[in-house]
Design a protein around this motif. Structure first.
Motif, PDB file in Angstrom:
ATOM      1  N   MET A 113      -5.697  -9.519  41.039  1.00  0.00           N
ATOM      2  CA  MET A 113      -5.551 -10.231  40.199  1.00  0.00           C
ATOM      3  C   MET A 113      -5.442  -9.544  38.490  1.00  0.00           C
ATOM      4  SD  MET A 113      -8.808 -12.077  42.082  1.00  0.00           S
ATOM      5  CE  MET A 113      -8.674 -13.398  40.696  1.00  0.00           C
ATOM      6  N   ALA A 114      -5.844  -9.121  38.017  1.00  0.00           N
ATOM      7  CA  ALA A 114      -5.335  -8.235  37.127  1.00  0.00           C
ATOM      8  C   ALA A 114      -4.509  -8.195  36.274  1.00  0.00           C
ATOM      9  CB  ALA A 114      -6.417  -7.250  36.061  1.00  0.00           C
ATOM     10  N   ALA A 115      -3.281  -7.532  37.186  1.00  0.00           N
ATOM     11  CA  ALA A 115      -1.915  -7.350  36.546  1.00  0.00           C
ATOM     12  C   ALA A 115      -1.027  -7.356  37.743  1.00  0.00           C
ATOM     13  CB  ALA A 115      -2.504  -5.590  36.035  1.00  0.00           C
ATOM     14  N   PRO A 116      -1.166  -8.781  38.416  1.00  0.00           N
ATOM     15  CA  PRO A 116       0.098  -8.746  39.222  1.00  0.00           C
ATOM     16  C   PRO A 116       1.831  -7.878  39.217  1.00  0.00           C
ATOM     17  CG  PRO A 116      -0.501 -10.880  38.169  1.00  0.00           C
ATOM     18  CD  PRO A 116      -1.384  -9.785  37.744  1.00  0.00           C
ATOM     19  N   GLU A 117       2.396  -8.040  38.089  1.00  0.00           N
ATOM     20  CA  GLU A 117       3.136  -7.158  37.967  1.00  0.00           C
ATOM     21  C   GLU A 117       2.905  -5.628  38.790  1.00  0.00           C
ATOM     22  OE1 GLU A 117       6.191  -9.156  38.015  1.00  0.00           O
ATOM     23  OE2 GLU A 117       4.918 -11.190  37.253  1.00  0.00           O
ATOM     24  N   VAL A 118       1.921  -5.814  38.739  1.00  0.00           N
ATOM     25  CA  VAL A 118       1.675  -4.130  38.422  1.00  0.00           C
ATOM     26  C   VAL A 118       1.264  -3.403  40.966  1.00  0.00           C
ATOM     27  CG1 VAL A 118       0.217  -1.516  37.778  1.00  0.00           C
ATOM     28  CG2 VAL A 118       1.787  -3.443  36.407  1.00  0.00           C
ATOM     29  N   PHE A 119       0.183  -4.595  40.698  1.00  0.00           N
ATOM     30  CA  PHE A 119      -0.739  -4.098  42.122  1.00  0.00           C
ATOM     31  C   PHE A 119      -0.348  -5.178  42.911  1.00  0.00           C
ATOM     32  CE2 PHE A 119      -3.046  -1.960  38.125  1.00  0.00           C
ATOM     33  CZ  PHE A 119      -3.176  -1.018  38.838  1.00  0.00           C
ATOM     34  N   ASP A 120      -0.476  -4.505  44.339  1.00  0.00           N
ATOM     35  CA  ASP A 120      -0.483  -5.426  45.448  1.00  0.00           C
ATOM     36  C   ASP A 120      -1.004  -4.822  46.384  1.00  0.00           C
ATOM     37  OD1 ASP A 120       0.010  -7.714  46.713  1.00  0.00           O
ATOM     38  OD2 ASP A 120       2.605  -7.280  47.516  1.00  0.00           O
ATOM     39  N   GLN A 121      -1.577  -5.251  47.322  1.00  0.00           N
ATOM     40  CA  GLN A 121      -2.724  -4.964  48.639  1.00  0.00           C
ATOM     41  C   GLN A 121      -1.377  -5.025  49.993  1.00  0.00           C
ATOM     42  OE1 GLN A 121      -5.947  -7.841  47.738  1.00  0.00           O
ATOM     43  NE2 GLN A 121      -6.568  -6.233  47.801  1.00  0.00           N
ATOM     44  N   ARG A 122      -1.946  -4.142  50.646  1.00  0.00           N
ATOM     45  CA  ARG A 122      -1.022  -4.309  52.416  1.00  0.00           C
ATOM     46  C   ARG A 122      -1.721  -5.256  52.542  1.00  0.00           C
ATOM     47  NH1 ARG A 122      -2.281   1.687  52.585  1.00  0.00           N
ATOM     48  NH2 ARG A 122      -3.876   1.797  52.881  1.00  0.00           N
ATOM     49  N   ASP A 123      -0.920  -5.730  53.225  1.00  0.00           N
ATOM     50  CA  ASP A 123      -0.834  -7.107  54.330  1.00  0.00           C
ATOM     51  C   ASP A 123      -3.145  -6.007  55.360  1.00  0.00           C
ATOM     52  OD1 ASP A 123      -0.090  -8.488  53.557  1.00  0.00           O
ATOM     53  OD2 ASP A 123       1.837  -8.342  54.826  1.00  0.00           O
ATOM     54  N   GLU A 124      -2.261  -5.145  55.830  1.00  0.00           N
ATOM     55  CA  GLU A 124      -3.419  -4.549  57.547  1.00  0.00           C
ATOM     56  C   GLU A 124      -4.532  -3.960  57.172  1.00  0.00           C
ATOM     57  OE1 GLU A 124      -1.197  -0.981  56.035  1.00  0.00           O
ATOM     58  OE2 GLU A 124      -0.363  -3.556  56.363  1.00  0.00           O
ATOM     59  N   ASP A 125      -4.741  -3.753  55.506  1.00  0.00           N
ATOM     60  CA  ASP A 125      -6.401  -3.482  54.997  1.00  0.00           C
ATOM     61  C   ASP A 125      -6.331  -3.842  54.354  1.00  0.00           C
ATOM     62  OD1 ASP A 125      -4.317  -1.508  54.110  1.00  0.00           O
ATOM     63  OD2 ASP A 125      -5.929   0.106  54.584  1.00  0.00           O
ATOM     64  N   GLY A 126      -5.926  -4.643  52.965  1.00  0.00           N
ATOM     65  CA  GLY A 126      -6.262  -4.773  51.614  1.00  0.00           C
ATOM     66  C   GLY A 126      -6.218  -3.789  50.897  1.00  0.00           C
ATOM     67  N   ILE A 127      -6.194  -2.628  50.730  1.00  0.00           N
ATOM     68  CA  ILE A 127      -5.862  -1.016  50.127  1.00  0.00           C
ATOM     69  C   ILE A 127      -4.539  -1.180  48.748  1.00  0.00           C
ATOM     70  CG2 ILE A 127      -5.178   0.832  50.112  1.00  0.00           C
ATOM     71  CD1 ILE A 127      -8.207   0.430  50.520  1.00  0.00           C
ATOM     72  N   ALA A 128      -5.454  -1.526  47.433  1.00  0.00           N
ATOM     73  CA  ALA A 128      -4.110  -1.701  46.931  1.00  0.00           C
ATOM     74  C   ALA A 128      -2.408  -0.834  46.526  1.00  0.00           C
ATOM     75  CB  ALA A 128      -4.422  -1.190  45.398  1.00  0.00           C
ATOM     76  N   VAL A 129      -1.928  -1.130  46.629  1.00  0.00           N
ATOM     77  CA  VAL A 129      -0.811  -0.318  46.071  1.00  0.00           C
ATOM     78  C   VAL A 129      -0.130  -0.995  44.692  1.00  0.00           C
ATOM     79  CG1 VAL A 129      -0.148  -0.662  48.948  1.00  0.00           C
ATOM     80  CG2 VAL A 129       0.990  -2.904  46.971  1.00  0.00           C
ATOM     81  N   LEU A 130       1.073   0.165  44.768  1.00  0.00           N
ATOM     82  CA  LEU A 130       1.236  -0.049  43.145  1.00  0.00           C
ATOM     83  C   LEU A 130       2.867  -0.841  43.779  1.00  0.00           C
ATOM     84  CD1 LEU A 130       0.828   3.460  41.382  1.00  0.00           C
ATOM     85  CD2 LEU A 130       0.040   1.390  40.861  1.00  0.00           C
ATOM     86  N   LEU A 131       3.387  -1.408  42.478  1.00  0.00           N
ATOM     87  CA  LEU A 131       4.460  -1.855  43.093  1.00  0.00           C
ATOM     88  C   LEU A 131       6.036  -1.591  42.202  1.00  0.00           C
ATOM     89  CD1 LEU A 131       3.571  -5.867  42.085  1.00  0.00           C
ATOM     90  CD2 LEU A 131       3.936  -4.470  44.859  1.00  0.00           C
ATOM     91  N   GLY A 132       5.648  -0.299  41.619  1.00  0.00           N
ATOM     92  CA  GLY A 132       6.601   0.908  41.481  1.00  0.00           C
ATOM     93  C   GLY A 132       6.446   2.011  40.839  1.00  0.00           C
TER      94      GLY A 132
END
Length: 66
Positions: A18-37
């Motif tokens: 929510m704070a940095a959608p260009e940097v972070f996303d979440q895995r569909d299977e468990d919601g754990i954050a991932v970096l987009l680069g």
């Protein structure tokens, strides 16, 4: 700018996305954050700093000088 995300600490709250959608996303299977680069534009710094400050697990930091 290098962002460090400790996925082992992540509790899948989604605050970083929510704070940095260009940097972070979440895995569909468990919601754990991932970096987009691997390296982000300095203009994203305020958003990443906000994401780090609202992360309940303290799993985000900016790597200074690394």
């Amino acid at each position: 700018m290098k962002v460090i995300l400790d996925q082992d600490k992540c509790v899948a709250s989604g605050q970083c996305v929510m704070a940095a959608p260009e940097v972070f996303d979440q895995r569909d299977e468990d919601g754990i954050a991932v970096l987009l680069g691997d390296d982000f534009d300095e203009s994203e710094r305020p958003n990443v700093e906000q994401a780090a400050s609202v992360c309940p697990a303290l799993a985000i930091r900016i790597a200074e000088g690394e």
